[in-house]
Design a protein around this motif. Structure first.
Motif, PDB file in Angstrom:
ATOM      1  N   THR A 174      41.067  42.092  48.947  1.00 35.31           N
ATOM      2  CA  THR A 174      41.582  40.878  49.592  1.00 35.31           C
ATOM      3  C   THR A 174      42.908  41.187  50.279  1.00 35.31           C
ATOM      4  O   THR A 174      43.139  40.765  51.414  1.00 35.31           O
ATOM      5  N   ARG A 175      43.745  41.938  49.598  1.00 34.41           N
ATOM      6  CA  ARG A 175      45.052  42.289  50.164  1.00 34.41           C
ATOM      7  C   ARG A 175      44.874  43.022  51.487  1.00 34.41           C
ATOM      8  O   ARG A 175      45.570  42.743  52.468  1.00 34.41           O
ATOM      9  N   LYS A 176      43.914  43.931  51.520  1.00 37.84           N
ATOM     10  CA  LYS A 176      43.630  44.699  52.746  1.00 37.84           C
ATOM     11  C   LYS A 176      43.314  43.771  53.918  1.00 37.84           C
ATOM     12  O   LYS A 176      43.583  44.088  55.064  1.00 37.84           O
ATOM     13  N   ARG A 177      42.737  42.619  53.607  1.00 34.45           N
ATOM     14  CA  ARG A 177      42.306  41.691  54.658  1.00 34.45           C
ATOM     15  C   ARG A 177      43.264  40.516  54.860  1.00 34.45           C
ATOM     16  O   ARG A 177      42.926  39.546  55.532  1.00 34.45           O
ATOM     17  N   GLY A 178      44.410  40.593  54.241  1.00 36.58           N
ATOM     18  CA  GLY A 178      45.411  39.534  54.435  1.00 36.58           C
ATOM     19  C   GLY A 178      45.060  38.224  53.760  1.00 36.58           C
ATOM     20  O   GLY A 178      45.535  37.156  54.161  1.00 36.58           O
ATOM     21  N   ILE A 179      44.219  38.302  52.728  1.00 35.08           N
ATOM     22  CA  ILE A 179      43.850  37.088  51.977  1.00 35.08           C
ATOM     23  C   ILE A 179      44.712  37.032  50.718  1.00 35.08           C
ATOM     24  O   ILE A 179      44.806  38.024  49.989  1.00 35.08           O
ATOM     25  N   GLN A 180      45.343  35.903  50.469  1.00 32.25           N
ATOM     26  CA  GLN A 180      46.132  35.740  49.245  1.00 32.25           C
ATOM     27  C   GLN A 180      45.183  35.754  48.053  1.00 32.25           C
ATOM     28  O   GLN A 180      44.119  35.132  48.086  1.00 32.25           O
ATOM     29  N   PHE A 181      45.594  36.439  46.993  1.00 31.73           N
ATOM     30  CA  PHE A 181      44.720  36.606  45.829  1.00 31.73           C
ATOM     31  C   PHE A 181      45.353  35.966  44.599  1.00 31.73           C
ATOM     32  O   PHE A 181      46.572  36.031  44.418  1.00 31.73           O
ATOM     33  N   GLY A 182      44.524  35.338  43.790  1.00 28.22           N
ATOM     34  CA  GLY A 182      45.063  34.716  42.581  1.00 28.22           C
ATOM     35  C   GLY A 182      44.050  34.680  41.449  1.00 28.22           C
ATOM     36  O   GLY A 182      42.852  34.894  41.645  1.00 28.22           O
ATOM     37  N   PHE A 183      44.558  34.422  40.244  1.00 22.95           N
ATOM     38  CA  PHE A 183      43.700  34.346  39.065  1.00 22.95           C
ATOM     39  C   PHE A 183      43.648  32.936  38.497  1.00 22.95           C
ATOM     40  O   PHE A 183      44.673  32.258  38.396  1.00 22.95           O
ATOM     41  N   TYR A 184      42.440  32.525  38.102  1.00 25.07           N
ATOM     42  CA  TYR A 184      42.246  31.363  37.228  1.00 25.07           C
ATOM     43  C   TYR A 184      42.423  31.881  35.815  1.00 25.07           C
ATOM     44  O   TYR A 184      41.857  32.905  35.444  1.00 25.07           O
ATOM     45  N   TYR A 185      43.181  31.174  35.011  1.00 19.68           N
ATOM     46  CA  TYR A 185      43.311  31.554  33.607  1.00 19.68           C
ATOM     47  C   TYR A 185      43.316  30.297  32.752  1.00 19.68           C
ATOM     48  O   TYR A 185      44.168  29.428  32.886  1.00 19.68           O
ATOM     49  N   SER A 186      42.345  30.198  31.861  1.00 18.20           N
ATOM     50  CA  SER A 186      42.260  29.063  30.929  1.00 18.20           C
ATOM     51  C   SER A 186      43.270  29.292  29.810  1.00 18.20           C
ATOM     52  O   SER A 186      43.045  30.096  28.911  1.00 18.20           O
ATOM     53  N   GLN A 187      44.399  28.588  29.906  1.00 16.40           N
ATOM     54  CA  GLN A 187      45.524  28.921  29.027  1.00 16.40           C
ATOM     55  C   GLN A 187      45.442  28.279  27.653  1.00 16.40           C
ATOM     56  O   GLN A 187      46.115  28.723  26.727  1.00 16.40           O
ATOM     57  N   PHE A 188      44.635  27.234  27.512  1.00 11.81           N
ATOM     58  CA  PHE A 188      44.577  26.539  26.216  1.00 11.81           C
ATOM     59  C   PHE A 188      43.184  26.657  25.585  1.00 11.81           C
ATOM     60  O   PHE A 188      43.025  27.068  24.442  1.00 11.81           O
ATOM     61  N   GLN A 189      42.163  26.300  26.347  1.00 15.06           N
ATOM     62  CA  GLN A 189      40.816  26.412  25.797  1.00 15.06           C
ATOM     63  C   GLN A 189      40.435  27.888  25.711  1.00 15.06           C
ATOM     64  O   GLN A 189      40.565  28.639  26.682  1.00 15.06           O
ATOM     65  N   ASP A 190      39.989  28.297  24.547  1.00 13.68           N
ATOM     66  CA  ASP A 190      39.455  29.638  24.358  1.00 13.68           C
ATOM     67  C   ASP A 190      38.495  29.533  23.188  1.00 13.68           C
ATOM     68  O   ASP A 190      38.921  29.451  22.035  1.00 13.68           O
ATOM     69  N   TRP A 191      37.211  29.484  23.516  1.00 17.17           N
ATOM     70  CA  TRP A 191      36.201  29.210  22.492  1.00 17.17           C
ATOM     71  C   TRP A 191      35.874  30.434  21.631  1.00 17.17           C
ATOM     72  O   TRP A 191      35.146  30.328  20.653  1.00 17.17           O
ATOM     73  N   TYR A 192      36.432  31.575  22.019  1.00 20.64           N
ATOM     74  CA  TYR A 192      36.181  32.820  21.279  1.00 20.64           C
ATOM     75  C   TYR A 192      37.187  33.013  20.145  1.00 20.64           C
ATOM     76  O   TYR A 192      36.890  33.681  19.164  1.00 20.64           O
ATOM     77  N   GLU A 193      38.355  32.413  20.302  1.00 28.84           N
ATOM     78  CA  GLU A 193      39.459  32.656  19.372  1.00 28.84           C
ATOM     79  C   GLU A 193      39.575  31.549  18.324  1.00 28.84           C
ATOM     80  O   GLU A 193      39.539  30.373  18.673  1.00 28.84           O
ATOM     81  N   PRO A 194      39.772  31.929  17.078  1.00 33.17           N
ATOM     82  CA  PRO A 194      39.925  30.922  16.016  1.00 33.17           C
ATOM     83  C   PRO A 194      41.066  29.935  16.295  1.00 33.17           C
ATOM     84  O   PRO A 194      40.990  28.787  15.877  1.00 33.17           O
ATOM     85  N   ASN A 195      42.091  30.375  17.027  1.00 34.76           N
ATOM     86  CA  ASN A 195      43.227  29.488  17.305  1.00 34.76           C
ATOM     87  C   ASN A 195      43.233  28.926  18.720  1.00 34.76           C
ATOM     88  O   ASN A 195      44.167  28.224  19.110  1.00 34.76           O
ATOM     89  N   GLY A 196      42.198  29.243  19.502  1.00 32.30           N
ATOM     90  CA  GLY A 196      42.111  28.726  20.869  1.00 32.30           C
ATOM     91  C   GLY A 196      41.591  27.297  20.856  1.00 32.30           C
ATOM     92  O   GLY A 196      40.974  26.855  19.881  1.00 32.30           O
ATOM     93  N   GLY A 197      41.801  26.573  21.945  1.00 35.30           N
ATOM     94  CA  GLY A 197      41.394  25.176  22.003  1.00 35.30           C
ATOM     95  C   GLY A 197      39.888  24.971  22.135  1.00 35.30           C
ATOM     96  O   GLY A 197      39.210  25.729  22.811  1.00 35.30           O
TER      97      GLY A 197
END
Ligand code: H79
Length: 594
Positions: free
Chosen positions: A154-177
């Protein structure tokens, strides 16, 4: 140029509790202070969202049962235990993934930024993470980091790049939401989850992938405002230029996201984004073929731009790394339209003329772009409220000048010289002098005989008594949210909704009420008043309001109204007697009879 945009839409709320839950999960707060690096985002207008994870491999089916709606919720929907879900990774091998092809598709589609799921609620990391072994490097046969390649492509093509990150819900972790089927929610230590997984992983993402345009947080939870601020501060130092979406929570994001698949009904100030699925799901579902056509995407894009925002459209690649056929096809067609008409979208601001029966407007200094979705039958396009002196009007694609007249605050463009090419959005450019007027939400809604139907939407109602304007949110399958703005709480004769309309062509119009009406509201009498006449009707039952089912609207023809002359009229709808809520009024349709 200064736009004084309406605060009206910000006042929209819903009283139902279920809805309030959604409002919290989607923090739609406006941003108090503008981020110094917001300009690129404001100009970008068109982003690509990509949901890609283990759910893509499951493709909407678990234990022989098909799931519909949001495919990335399959673990939650099917209550798949962590021990079994973990094994899905063993068959996740996206050998067809090609970062350059994905980035080139985005480029060809006219996309300016891309946000991809680094970790969704399922808890699986699609990047090389040292924090966990439940990541693409350690848990799958693929053993490569696709995010590295995509960041570079994306950088090569001048497209801004970003990440989605689920910061609270995490169904894999015992302490995740929110995994309540494996873990007891009351025993969870969310702070520990933040400390041990979310924050270290976000640090990896903000360190190892070059400059990120956006970190797209989702469904905040488990943190106070102070904790959220500390969380932001800790991450911010790694990349001060990166924008954080409003769903970081507590009103602390850098730009505003609306609810999933929601476009505000009127222009909104500041930097904001509407996010949409291409079919009915974010994550890949093999049996979901309900893709929006290029035509629908183009109108959605111009509609969002006309309100002053960005559209981030989602695609869901499959478990092999293929983007669905129709996503590729229609994104490319959208790109072809944008190549010719991009000037009316990129770096534009909200149109200062409210929506017309022919379409919407976007704006740049000295230029108003008319997005003509539907042509007037007689070829004479009415642009009301245009008092600035017009220098010229032309079609954006061929720059050929079109004849126009200005009279009494109206601009009338003669489109007859334009060929009747098949296009979802014919863009005309009006070049004018001086400062444009502010957007006027109270301007009369145009009704004209030149179009098959004229929609007089609830958002333009003047409410009195207890009646109010609300955005109603509901899904069809699961998580495929729909939003409809309605006039609600009309229970007594004084709880009225009035619409000021400007009837541009005299003649006969069928007036049709469009509403949803549960059983308890059905068979009540109402009044529709226009030009000193009262027309009675009795409400027809549609469906109950249920946030996880379609809200059905009926088009109920009530009367013919003859406008003897062109001019401004008021249409008022109200209950005839005190009773239950009359209905949820989506609007009035005025259909010319010829
Ligand atoms: O990633 C996409 C969605 O998966 C995510 N946002 C977009 C971008 C999203 N996560 N949560 N939500 C959207 C809100 C979902 C709420 C609900 Fe439910 C899911 C309502 C019904 C099912 C949670 C579970 C609340 C009730 C049951």
């Amino acid at each position: 140029m200064k736009l004084r945009l309406v605060a009206l839409a910000l006042g929209i709320s819903c009283s139902c509790v279920a809805q309030q839950g959604m409002e919290e999960m989607w923090d739609k707060s406006s941003v108090a202070k503008e981020h110094p690096n917001i300009q690129w985002f404001k100009e970008a207008k068109f982003g690509l969202f990509i949901h890609w994870g283990l759910y893509s491999q499951l493709a909407g089916t678990w234990d022989g049962k098909n799931y519909y709606g949001s495919g990335e919720w399959i673990m939650h929907q099917a209550k798949i235990p962590v021990s079994r879900y973990r094994k899905v990774a063993e068959s996740f091998n996206p050998v067809n993934f090609n970062a350059d092809e994905w980035a080139q598709l985005a480029k060809d589609a006219g996309i300016k930024y891309m946000v991809i799921t680094a970790k969704h609620h399922e808890g699986f990391s699609m990047f090389d993470s040292k924090v966990t072994d439940f990541d693409i490097m350690d848990a799958t046969p693929y053993k490569k980091d696709p995010m590295k390649a995509l960041a570079a492509a994306t950088r090569k093509r001048g497209i801004q790049f970003g990440f989605y990150y689920s910061q609270f819900q995490d169904w894999y972790e015992p302490n995740g939401g929110r995994n309540t089927w494996d873990f007891d929610e009351s025993k969870k230590d969310y702070q520990q989850y933040y400390r041990q997984k979310a924050i270290p992983q976000l640090k990896e993402l903000l360190t190892n992938y070059g400059p990120l345009g956006i970190v797209w947080f989702d469904t905040p939870g488990g943190m106070t405002k102070e904790q959220t601020q500390a969380f932001i501060d800790e991450l911010r130092v790694l990349q001060p230029k990166s924008l954080f979406s409003s769903r970081v929570g507590q009103g602390l994001g850098d730009y505003k996201d609306f609810g999933d698949s929601e476009v505000p009904p009127v222009p909104i100030r500041g930097a904001w984004e509407s996010i949409y699925t291409h079919n009915d799901s974010w994550g890949y579902i093999a049996h979901d073929m309900n893709f929006k056509s290029a035509h629908e995407i183009i109108r959605l894009l111009s509609n969002v731009a006309s309100k002053g925002g960005n559209l981030m459209l989602n695609v869901g690649p499959d478990g092999k790394g293929n983007i669905p056929y129709y996503s590729i096809k229609y994104l490319k067609e959208t790109g072809t339209w944008l190549q010719k008409n991009g000037e009316s979208i990129y770096a534009s601001t909200a149109g200062w003329i409210p929506a017309q029966p022919w379409g919407v407007t976007t704006s740049k200094p000295g230029k108003l772009f008319l997005h003509v979705w539907g042509r007037p039958e007689n070829g004479r396009l009415l642009v009301p409220g245009f008092t600035n002196a017009v220098a010229k009007v032309y079609a954006l694609t061929d720059k050929k000048a079109l004849p126009f007249q200005q009279q009494g605050g109206d601009l009338i463009v003669n489109m007859r010289a334009l060929s009747d090419e098949h296009t979802p959005d014919k863009v005309l450019v009006v070049e004018y002098k001086g400062t444009p007027p502010a957007y006027n939400a109270a301007a009369p809604v145009t009704v004209s005989a030149q179009y098959a139907a004229n929609n007089i939407e609830a958002i333009f109602a003047k409410t009195s008594g207890a009646s109010k304007i609300q955005s109603l949110t509901y899904s069809h399958y699961f998580g495929d949210w729909k939003h409809t703005t309605c006039v609600t709480d009309m229970q007594a004769p004084e709880d009225a909704a009035s619409f000021t309309v400007r009837i541009a062509d005299p003649g006969d119009y069928k007036l049709i009420l469009e509403y949803a009406c549960p059983q308890e509201s059905a068979k009540q009498e109402g009044r529709l008043e226009v030009d000193g006449e009262t027309y009675m009707f009795r409400t027809l039952r549609t469906s109950e309001f249920d946030k996880s089912a379609p809200l059905l609207f009926i088009k109920h023809p009530v009367t013919i109204f003859t406008a003897k002359k062109a001019g401004v009229y008021t249409i008022t709808v109200s209950p005839y007697q005190q009773g239950k809520e009359l209905f949820k009024l989506k609007g009035i349709i005025a259909e010319p009879l010829k």
